[in-house]
Design a protein around this motif. Structure first.
Motif, mmCIF file in Angstrom:
data_model
loop_
_atom_site.group_PDB
_atom_site.id
_atom_site.type_symbol
_atom_site.label_atom_id
_atom_site.label_comp_id
_atom_site.label_asym_id
_atom_site.label_seq_id
_atom_site.Cartn_x
_atom_site.Cartn_y
_atom_site.Cartn_z
ATOM 1 N N GLU A 1 28.765 -16.577 28.771
ATOM 2 C CA GLU A 1 28.000 -16.309 29.709
ATOM 3 C C GLU A 1 27.289 -17.570 29.806
ATOM 4 O O GLU A 1 27.306 -18.470 29.100
ATOM 5 N N ASP B 1 30.848 -13.060 40.023
ATOM 6 C CA ASP B 1 31.410 -12.684 38.726
ATOM 7 C C ASP B 1 31.843 -11.177 39.319
ATOM 8 O O ASP B 1 32.382 -10.406 39.197
ATOM 9 N N ARG C 1 26.438 -15.467 46.421
ATOM 10 C CA ARG C 1 26.125 -13.967 44.828
ATOM 11 C C ARG C 1 25.473 -13.088 45.669
ATOM 12 O O ARG C 1 24.842 -11.911 45.327
ATOM 13 N N PRO D 1 28.479 -16.271 34.253
ATOM 14 C CA PRO D 1 28.745 -18.233 33.659
ATOM 15 C C PRO D 1 28.285 -18.645 34.035
ATOM 16 O O PRO D 1 27.911 -19.643 33.700
ATOM 17 N N THR D 2 27.078 -18.507 35.568
ATOM 18 C CA THR D 2 26.586 -19.515 35.787
ATOM 19 C C THR D 2 25.439 -19.441 36.004
ATOM 20 O O THR D 2 24.812 -18.307 36.231
ATOM 21 N N GLU E 1 34.895 -16.421 39.349
ATOM 22 C CA GLU E 1 34.032 -16.039 37.781
ATOM 23 C C GLU E 1 34.499 -15.345 37.360
ATOM 24 O O GLU E 1 34.631 -13.982 37.641
ATOM 25 N N VAL F 1 31.552 -19.714 46.528
ATOM 26 C CA VAL F 1 31.979 -18.793 44.503
ATOM 27 C C VAL F 1 32.494 -17.288 45.122
ATOM 28 O O VAL F 1 31.353 -17.365 46.060
#
Length: 419
Positions: free
Chosen positions: A297, A341, A397, A320-321, A315, A338
């Motif tokens: 992470e 995840d 996201r 991770p972001t 991801e 993007v």
């Protein structure tokens, strides 16, 4: 007040509050959606090979059981704490919901360096962890899977321990098992395959030809190595990879099959090549078409996000972001696509769901069928996210998490609050 603390849980809570604001969820309803239903902390004593006794702390967090049993991995890592496990369980809930799987999120872990254990000690710890969890898990309550530091063998020990206490074989208590013990074909490769599949889909949308494309993979474990292999197979040059022992770079492209063989033999990238060694801190910001963070992470913060030089951020890891980096990436949405995840790395839980279904029915599919169904679900979820992002004019996201949170909220509202 809450027992959950630390940067990872704070990040999960911050992400949720952004979505809750976007969906205009009343303040009094938010804790019911965010805070886990149940958290278990246990002690796992084992005999070490030298005759001494060691005690390790273990956890299991079940976020919600509104849509069905909880589902999630169990990691063995020295960094594990209750806050991290809770955050991962929360993320798993949104992931299962956005994939339309009949699960709530869960996560487990033991605070231990698995590399410091012998195989005998690892078996003892695995069996003790499952033994302590038996009152709280079950095929229709909480189904475990592998995560960082655990693998097919650990899942087989979990399954055998649970089965011995039930007096019958219960293959459906865990997923990610060896095929010989009731596992499904394609489960080990599922997460990495999903990452590469969705990255390739976005490349097509951006008219990036694989034969001229480059990729960087941070984290060369199960997810990263499979993603690298799949990208390499379609012609993408993987120019840099890293793991906890270091990084390797080659602008002409690395020999991914040779790297995978080396890691299979030696356990890490260490010792593969001194000439190709580079600074692991540099690979996230190397120019490339596809960047795959597949380690841990919070590796992409605002500073790194400002310096990214990729076209696709796929991801592979969970979280991770950071939220601060998301603000940067929202501004750079025309430059970087993007794949968040909860969609990008969902191939693992999708195929875990298939394994659970096959175990319950005792009817198994071939690998081609598993992959076809996996990609069908991933494609549907990605299309729903893309349509929602366009409709609402929001970041990917935000769109993906909004779909997941809405589905969990709708189920809770429909079922009501038990008095």
């Amino acid at each position: 007040m809450t027992i959950y603390s630390g940067p990872v849980f704070e990040m999960a809570a911050q992400q949720f509050n952004v979505i809750a604001d976007h969906l205009a969820i009343p303040l009094d309803q938010r804790d019911r959606l965010l805070l886990p239903k149940r958290s278990v902390t246990i002690s796992c004593p084992i005999h070490r090979d030298d005759g001494t006794l060691a005690v390790f702390e273990g956890y299991r967090v079940q976020h919600h059981l509104t849509l069905g049993p909880t589902k999630g991995g169990t990691r063995f890592a020295a960094s594990v704490d209750i806050g991290e496990v809770a955050a991962l369980a929360v993320w798993m809930s949104w992931k299962c919901a956005v994939m339309n799987l009949p699960y709530g999120g869960a996560k487990g872990g033991v605070c231990v360096d698995p590399h410091a254990l012998s195989k005998h000690e690892l078996e003892g710890l695995s069996r003790r962890y499952m033994q302590e969890m038996i009152p709280f898990v079950g095929p229709h309550t909480d189904v475990m899977a592998p995560d960082m530091g655990t693998d097919e063998q650990v899942m087989a020990w979990f399954m055998d321990t649970y089965s011995m206490y039930q007096g019958r074989t219960v293959t459906e208590i865990v997923t990610g098992k060896p095929v010989s013990a009731g596992g499904t074909l394609g489960r080990r490769e599922a997460t990495g395959r999903g990452v590469a599949h969705l990255a390739h889909r976005v490349m097509r949308d951006l008219a990036i030809e694989p034969s001229g494309a480059t990729a960087v993979v941070q984290g060369f474990g199960n997810v990263g190595s499979v993603a690298a292999s799949e990208l390499h197979a379609i012609g993408v040059k993987v120019i840099a990879v890293s793991d906890h022992t270091g990084a390797l770079c080659r602008k002409e492209g690395l020999d991914i099959p040779a790297l995978i063989a080396h890691v299979g033999k030696h356990g890490s990238l260490a010792g593969y090549s001194n000439e190709l060694a580079c600074d692991p801190k540099d690979i996230l910001t190397m120019p490339c078409d596809v960047l795959v963070p597949a380690a841990v992470e919070r590796v992409i913060d605002a500073t790194v996000a400002n310096s990214l030089r990729c076209r696709v951020l796929a991801e592979g890891a969970n979280g991770p972001t950071t939220p601060e980096a998301d603000l940067v990436l929202q501004r750079r949405a025309n430059e970087i696509v993007v794949i968040p995840d909860i969609i990008c790395n969902a191939g693992g839980v999708v195929v875990s769901y298939f394994e659970w279904v096959q175990d319950l029915q005792q009817f198994f599919w071939d690998e081609e069928e598993v992959m076809r169904r996996q990609y069908q679900i991933l494609n549907r979820a990605f299309s729903e996210m893309a349509a929602r992002a366009k409709k609402d004019g929001v970041y990917n996201r935000t769109a993906a998490m909004a779909i997941g949170v809405e589905r969990v909220r709708a189920a809770k509202n429909t079922r009501g609050l038990f008095p």
